[in-house]
Design a protein around this motif. Structure first.
Motif, PDB file in Angstrom:
ATOM      1  N   UNK A  69       0.838  -1.194   0.000  1.00 31.18           N
ATOM      2  CA  UNK A  69       0.000   0.000   0.000  1.00 31.18           C
ATOM      3  C   UNK A  69       0.873   1.244   0.000  1.00 31.18           C
ATOM      4  N   UNK A  70       0.550   2.155  -0.912  1.00 37.00           N
ATOM      5  CA  UNK A  70       1.277   3.419  -1.018  1.00 37.00           C
ATOM      6  C   UNK A  70       0.298   4.570  -0.890  1.00 37.00           C
ATOM      7  N   UNK A  71       0.652   5.550  -0.068  1.00 28.77           N
ATOM      8  CA  UNK A  71      -0.166   6.743   0.116  1.00 28.77           C
ATOM      9  C   UNK A  71       0.389   7.837  -0.798  1.00 28.77           C
ATOM     10  N   UNK A  72      -0.291   8.120  -1.916  1.00 33.50           N
ATOM     11  CA  UNK A  72       0.238   9.102  -2.871  1.00 33.50           C
ATOM     12  C   UNK A  72       0.171  10.544  -2.362  1.00 33.50           C
ATOM     13  N   UNK A  73      -0.682  10.819  -1.403  1.00 36.92           N
ATOM     14  CA  UNK A  73      -0.781  12.180  -0.872  1.00 36.92           C
ATOM     15  C   UNK A  73       0.402  12.463   0.054  1.00 36.92           C
ATOM     16  N   UNK A  74       0.675  11.523   0.967  1.00 40.15           N
ATOM     17  CA  UNK A  74       1.795  11.706   1.890  1.00 40.15           C
ATOM     18  C   UNK A  74       3.117  11.215   1.301  1.00 40.15           C
ATOM     19  N   UNK A  75       3.039  10.608   0.130  1.00 39.39           N
ATOM     20  CA  UNK A  75       4.219  10.104  -0.583  1.00 39.39           C
ATOM     21  C   UNK A  75       5.044   9.157   0.281  1.00 39.39           C
ATOM     22  N   UNK A  76       4.346   8.153   0.823  1.00 40.44           N
ATOM     23  CA  UNK A  76       5.040   7.157   1.633  1.00 40.44           C
ATOM     24  C   UNK A  76       4.287   5.821   1.582  1.00 40.44           C
ATOM     25  N   UNK A  77       5.032   4.770   1.852  1.00 36.94           N
ATOM     26  CA  UNK A  77       4.453   3.435   1.916  1.00 36.94           C
ATOM     27  C   UNK A  77       3.758   3.277   3.257  1.00 36.94           C
ATOM     28  N   UNK A  78       2.610   2.648   3.260  1.00 42.73           N
ATOM     29  CA  UNK A  78       1.918   2.281   4.499  1.00 42.73           C
ATOM     30  C   UNK A  78       2.263   0.826   4.771  1.00 42.73           C
ATOM     31  N   UNK A  79       2.905   0.583   5.883  1.00 43.89           N
ATOM     32  CA  UNK A  79       3.314  -0.782   6.215  1.00 43.89           C
ATOM     33  C   UNK A  79       3.010  -1.076   7.674  1.00 43.89           C
ATOM     34  N   UNK A  80       2.916  -2.348   7.973  1.00 39.06           N
ATOM     35  CA  UNK A  80       2.760  -2.808   9.340  1.00 39.06           C
ATOM     36  C   UNK A  80       3.319  -4.219   9.432  1.00 39.06           C
ATOM     37  N   UNK A  81       3.853  -4.547  10.579  1.00 36.58           N
ATOM     38  CA  UNK A  81       4.349  -5.902  10.800  1.00 36.58           C
ATOM     39  C   UNK A  81       3.233  -6.838  11.242  1.00 36.58           C
ATOM     40  N   UNK A  82       2.140  -6.269  11.771  1.00 35.62           N
ATOM     41  CA  UNK A  82       1.045  -7.075  12.303  1.00 35.62           C
ATOM     42  C   UNK A  82      -0.297  -6.460  11.893  1.00 35.62           C
ATOM     43  N   UNK A  83      -0.770  -6.763  10.680  1.00 37.34           N
ATOM     44  CA  UNK A  83      -2.005  -6.159  10.180  1.00 37.34           C
ATOM     45  C   UNK A  83      -3.231  -6.438  11.057  1.00 37.34           C
TER      46      UNK A  83
END
Length: 108
Positions: A69-83
């Motif tokens: 998942x990539x957030x194009x507004x904040x220009x960063x990847x959304x990641x988590x180790x434990x969804x």
């Protein structure tokens, strides 16, 4: 106003078609529901799935290793180790954007 918006969508669809970009639309359904359904259907495959959205609700779909998942507004990847933990905490805290209230005392 609605006609103006419809014309804009038609131009976007035409541009996507011209560029050879696969897209879909489903009358009467919200985009996040379509994205979630398609991801659940293809989440256990070898197909790479990229969700372009900052919506935190999509983080739970990262339980599939082929989903990013990539957030194009904040220009960063959304990641988590434990969804699964992320979504449980998100539910407890509430989401004012979705109109969900927090559980009393959560996050204190």
């Amino acid at each position: 106003m609605e006609d103006d918006l419809s014309c804009q969508f038609a131009a976007v669809y035409e541009a996507l078609d011209a560029a050879g970009i696969v897209h879909l639309r489903k009358e009467g359904y919200e985009a996040d529901d379509v994205i979630g359904t398609l991801t659940m259907k293809h989440g256990d495959t070898n197909e790479k799935i990229l969700i372009l959205s900052g919506d935190k609700d999509f983080v739970q779909l990262q339980r599939f290793s082929n989903v990013k998942q990539y957030d194009p507004v904040q220009k960063k990847w959304r990641t988590t180790n434990d969804p699964d933990r992320f979504i449980k905490e998100h539910i407890m805290r509430g989401d004012t954007g979705d109109g969900d209230h927090s559980v009393d005392g959560a996050g204190e």
